[in-house]
Write a protein that holds these residues in place. Sequence first.
Motif, PDB file in Angstrom:
ATOM      1  N   TYR A  74      10.953  -0.317  14.430  1.00 37.32           N
ATOM      2  CA  TYR A  74      10.550   0.055  13.368  1.00 37.32           C
ATOM      3  C   TYR A  74       9.348   0.897  13.399  1.00 37.32           C
ATOM      4  O   TYR A  74       8.950   1.941  12.734  1.00 37.32           O
ATOM      5  N   GLY A  75       8.656   0.996  14.579  1.00 39.66           N
ATOM      6  CA  GLY A  75       7.442   1.859  14.727  1.00 39.66           C
ATOM      7  C   GLY A  75       7.917   3.289  14.653  1.00 39.66           C
ATOM      8  O   GLY A  75       6.870   4.014  14.751  1.00 39.66           O
ATOM      9  N   ALA A  76       8.809   3.463  15.144  1.00 41.86           N
ATOM     10  CA  ALA A  76       9.516   4.929  15.333  1.00 41.86           C
ATOM     11  C   ALA A  76       9.813   5.516  13.985  1.00 41.86           C
ATOM     12  O   ALA A  76      10.092   6.703  13.676  1.00 41.86           O
ATOM     13  N   LEU A  77       9.788   4.721  12.679  1.00 42.15           N
ATOM     14  CA  LEU A  77       9.966   5.175  11.396  1.00 42.15           C
ATOM     15  C   LEU A  77       9.169   5.865  10.727  1.00 42.15           C
ATOM     16  O   LEU A  77       7.779   4.929  10.157  1.00 42.15           O
ATOM     17  N   LYS A  78       8.934   7.138  10.131  1.00 39.17           N
ATOM     18  CA  LYS A  78       7.880   7.720   9.738  1.00 39.17           C
ATOM     19  C   LYS A  78       7.775   7.119   8.135  1.00 39.17           C
ATOM     20  O   LYS A  78       6.770   7.153   7.768  1.00 39.17           O
ATOM     21  N   ALA A  79       8.809   6.717   7.581  1.00 37.72           N
ATOM     22  CA  ALA A  79       8.759   6.048   6.351  1.00 37.72           C
ATOM     23  C   ALA A  79       8.083   4.774   6.387  1.00 37.72           C
ATOM     24  O   ALA A  79       7.223   4.505   5.310  1.00 37.72           O
ATOM     25  N   TYR A  80       8.056   4.064   7.381  1.00 40.86           N
ATOM     26  CA  TYR A  80       7.420   2.699   7.583  1.00 40.86           C
ATOM     27  C   TYR A  80       5.955   3.242   7.661  1.00 40.86           C
ATOM     28  O   TYR A  80       5.170   2.522   6.946  1.00 40.86           O
ATOM     29  N   HIS A  81       5.505   4.113   8.368  1.00 39.68           N
ATOM     30  CA  HIS A  81       4.113   4.253   8.741  1.00 39.68           C
ATOM     31  C   HIS A  81       3.393   4.917   7.186  1.00 39.68           C
ATOM     32  O   HIS A  81       2.349   4.663   6.895  1.00 39.68           O
ATOM     33  N   ASP A  82       4.096   5.797   6.524  1.00 43.50           N
ATOM     34  CA  ASP A  82       3.813   5.960   5.302  1.00 43.50           C
ATOM     35  C   ASP A  82       3.573   5.237   4.413  1.00 43.50           C
ATOM     36  O   ASP A  82       2.672   5.068   3.565  1.00 43.50           O
ATOM     37  N   ALA A  83       4.548   4.363   4.331  1.00 43.13           N
ATOM     38  CA  ALA A  83       4.239   3.131   3.254  1.00 43.13           C
ATOM     39  C   ALA A  83       3.398   2.435   3.572  1.00 43.13           C
ATOM     40  O   ALA A  83       2.487   1.867   2.540  1.00 43.13           O
ATOM     41  N   VAL A  84       3.000   2.004   5.002  1.00 39.39           N
ATOM     42  CA  VAL A  84       1.599   1.251   5.193  1.00 39.39           C
ATOM     43  C   VAL A  84       0.357   1.958   4.884  1.00 39.39           C
ATOM     44  O   VAL A  84      -0.464   1.354   4.264  1.00 39.39           O
ATOM     45  N   ALA A  85       0.556   3.227   5.188  1.00 40.86           N
ATOM     46  CA  ALA A  85      -0.732   3.914   4.906  1.00 40.86           C
ATOM     47  C   ALA A  85      -1.244   3.939   3.393  1.00 40.86           C
ATOM     48  O   ALA A  85      -2.253   4.010   2.849  1.00 40.86           O
ATOM     49  N   ALA A  86       0.050   3.938   2.563  1.00 40.91           N
ATOM     50  CA  ALA A  86       0.112   4.300   1.106  1.00 40.91           C
ATOM     51  C   ALA A  86      -0.337   2.817   0.308  1.00 40.91           C
ATOM     52  O   ALA A  86      -0.730   2.758  -0.703  1.00 40.91           O
ATOM     53  N   GLY A  87      -0.254   1.778   1.137  1.00 35.53           N
ATOM     54  CA  GLY A  87      -0.727   0.573   0.769  1.00 35.53           C
ATOM     55  C   GLY A  87       0.362  -0.083  -0.069  1.00 35.53           C
ATOM     56  O   GLY A  87       0.201  -1.102  -0.889  1.00 35.53           O
ATOM     57  N   ASP A  88       1.482   0.138   0.199  1.00 40.03           N
ATOM     58  CA  ASP A  88       2.656  -0.268  -0.455  1.00 40.03           C
ATOM     59  C   ASP A  88       2.644  -1.839  -0.085  1.00 40.03           C
ATOM     60  O   ASP A  88       2.440  -2.304   1.055  1.00 40.03           O
ATOM     61  N   GLN A  89       3.661  -2.746  -0.796  1.00 40.69           N
ATOM     62  CA  GLN A  89       4.210  -3.983  -0.586  1.00 40.69           C
ATOM     63  C   GLN A  89       5.193  -3.689   0.658  1.00 40.69           C
ATOM     64  O   GLN A  89       5.833  -2.853   0.463  1.00 40.69           O
ATOM     65  N   PRO A  90       5.099  -4.634   1.676  1.00 38.56           N
ATOM     66  CA  PRO A  90       6.108  -4.764   2.563  1.00 38.56           C
ATOM     67  C   PRO A  90       7.681  -4.623   2.026  1.00 38.56           C
ATOM     68  O   PRO A  90       7.950  -5.127   1.098  1.00 38.56           O
ATOM     69  N   TRP A  91       8.431  -3.981   2.804  1.00 38.31           N
ATOM     70  CA  TRP A  91       9.839  -3.802   2.655  1.00 38.31           C
ATOM     71  C   TRP A  91      10.443  -5.131   2.729  1.00 38.31           C
ATOM     72  O   TRP A  91       9.765  -6.034   3.381  1.00 38.31           O
ATOM     73  N   SER A 170      -9.049  -4.989   4.242  1.00 36.34           N
ATOM     74  CA  SER A 170      -9.134  -5.242   2.997  1.00 36.34           C
ATOM     75  C   SER A 170      -7.726  -4.587   2.098  1.00 36.34           C
ATOM     76  O   SER A 170      -7.751  -4.883   1.010  1.00 36.34           O
ATOM     77  N   THR A 171      -7.200  -3.707   2.775  1.00 36.74           N
ATOM     78  CA  THR A 171      -6.015  -2.971   1.935  1.00 36.74           C
ATOM     79  C   THR A 171      -4.705  -3.313   2.560  1.00 36.74           C
ATOM     80  O   THR A 171      -3.546  -3.043   2.224  1.00 36.74           O
ATOM     81  N   TYR A 172      -4.846  -4.028   3.837  1.00 37.22           N
ATOM     82  CA  TYR A 172      -3.474  -4.188   4.645  1.00 37.22           C
ATOM     83  C   TYR A 172      -2.689  -5.463   4.203  1.00 37.22           C
ATOM     84  O   TYR A 172      -3.239  -6.529   4.067  1.00 37.22           O
ATOM     85  N   HIS A 173      -1.351  -5.344   4.303  1.00 35.83           N
ATOM     86  CA  HIS A 173      -0.448  -6.558   3.970  1.00 35.83           C
ATOM     87  C   HIS A 173      -0.154  -6.954   5.012  1.00 35.83           C
ATOM     88  O   HIS A 173       0.529  -6.209   5.762  1.00 35.83           O
ATOM     89  N   PRO A 174      -0.312  -8.140   5.493  1.00 36.09           N
ATOM     90  CA  PRO A 174       0.194  -8.706   6.989  1.00 36.09           C
ATOM     91  C   PRO A 174       1.682  -8.834   7.162  1.00 36.09           C
ATOM     92  O   PRO A 174       2.320  -8.980   7.931  1.00 36.09           O
ATOM     93  N   GLY A 175       2.238  -8.889   5.864  1.00 38.39           N
ATOM     94  CA  GLY A 175       3.845  -8.780   5.876  1.00 38.39           C
ATOM     95  C   GLY A 175       4.366  -7.512   6.649  1.00 38.39           C
ATOM     96  O   GLY A 175       5.546  -7.568   6.931  1.00 38.39           O
ATOM     97  N   TRP A 176       3.479  -6.555   7.068  1.00 41.13           N
ATOM     98  CA  TRP A 176       4.307  -5.378   7.394  1.00 41.13           C
ATOM     99  C   TRP A 176       4.434  -5.703   9.071  1.00 41.13           C
ATOM    100  O   TRP A 176       4.895  -5.040   9.786  1.00 41.13           O
ATOM    101  N   VAL A 177       3.941  -6.767   9.483  1.00 43.36           N
ATOM    102  CA  VAL A 177       3.981  -7.213  10.753  1.00 43.36           C
ATOM    103  C   VAL A 177       5.278  -8.236  10.715  1.00 43.36           C
ATOM    104  O   VAL A 177       4.997  -9.387  10.339  1.00 43.36           O
ATOM    105  N   TYR A 178       6.192  -7.776  10.922  1.00 41.19           N
ATOM    106  CA  TYR A 178       7.663  -8.610  10.519  1.00 41.19           C
ATOM    107  C   TYR A 178       7.858  -9.943  11.428  1.00 41.19           C
ATOM    108  O   TYR A 178       8.447 -10.690  11.060  1.00 41.19           O
ATOM    109  N   HIS A 179       7.253  -9.851  12.685  1.00 40.51           N
ATOM    110  CA  HIS A 179       7.555 -11.123  13.552  1.00 40.51           C
ATOM    111  C   HIS A 179       6.133 -11.944  12.957  1.00 40.51           C
ATOM    112  O   HIS A 179       6.114 -13.048  13.834  1.00 40.51           O
TER     113      HIS A 179
END
Length: 295
Positions: A74-91, A170-179
């Motif tokens: 998933y590191g190749a997905l632009k949408a993934y990085h955009d969502a992380v940068a926006a502070g979204d909840q993990p998919w 302070s803004t990162y959700h660790p759920g974005w690290v799926y393992h």
Amino acid sequence: MPEFHSYCISASGEERSEGDADARFPYWSFTKTAIAICALKLHENGAVDLDRGIDGGAYTLRQLLSHTAGLPDYGALKAYHDAVAAGDQPWSRDRLLSATLANGMLFAPGEGWSYSNVGYMLAKEHIEAASGRSFAQLVADFITAPLGLTSITLATTREQFARLHCAAASTYHPGWVYHGCLTGNVRDAARLLHGLFSGNLLNATSLADMQVTRRLGGALAGRPWTECGYALGLMSGAMGESGRSVGHSGGGPSCVNAVYHFPDLREAVTGACFTGGHDEGVAETELTRRVLSMG
């Protein structure tokens, strides 16, 4: 000048630290080493088979751990990085897999090599299902309790991350690290790997199996690697004057790390170095400087 936090321990027990060895950081991809240790320990106990097909026989646990299953990342997905940068909840897991596997597998299992966080997510899920224990419990049972490591925990919430020594925490959700993303201090990161190579976590056969390396190439620009390869949850090669180097680097928003064992020095040294930024090579280079001063 970057701020470095490091801790090194030699085979004879000499310890040396710089910066704040108790500062707590995300371990990022060093978590993969812990997943592999748990998998090999379960293999010792007969709870899993590294070479039996899983997920309908598509690939084996060994292939997931060695990045040879053919899964994309998933590191190749632009949408993934955009969502992380926006502070979204993990998919959700299903959305993550759907997006990552949209174009299918990269190659047939065992026919190539490609780094895949998704592969490690599936490996973690497999060992949890086979053992009936959560990854956090497996880490406690197989790693932190035997070694007496008290700072290491599995982060699952923003609140846990906010207490870490990392600008983005302070803004990162660790759920974005799926393992899963272990967190802990610098000292315990080094002591974890030191315990592994001291024979305190796996039997001799498993430890040797864990280090069987697929050679991937030579020097990497901007990094101290002069030989590169990957084993089971271990980046394995050589770093110039430091000689053989076995461990893992990790990185995420605003901080990076390098945790390695160097067996070729006059006396083997295991060390960890954490710093800010996005360049794992900075942490790797600083770690080699510090272990050379010991070994």
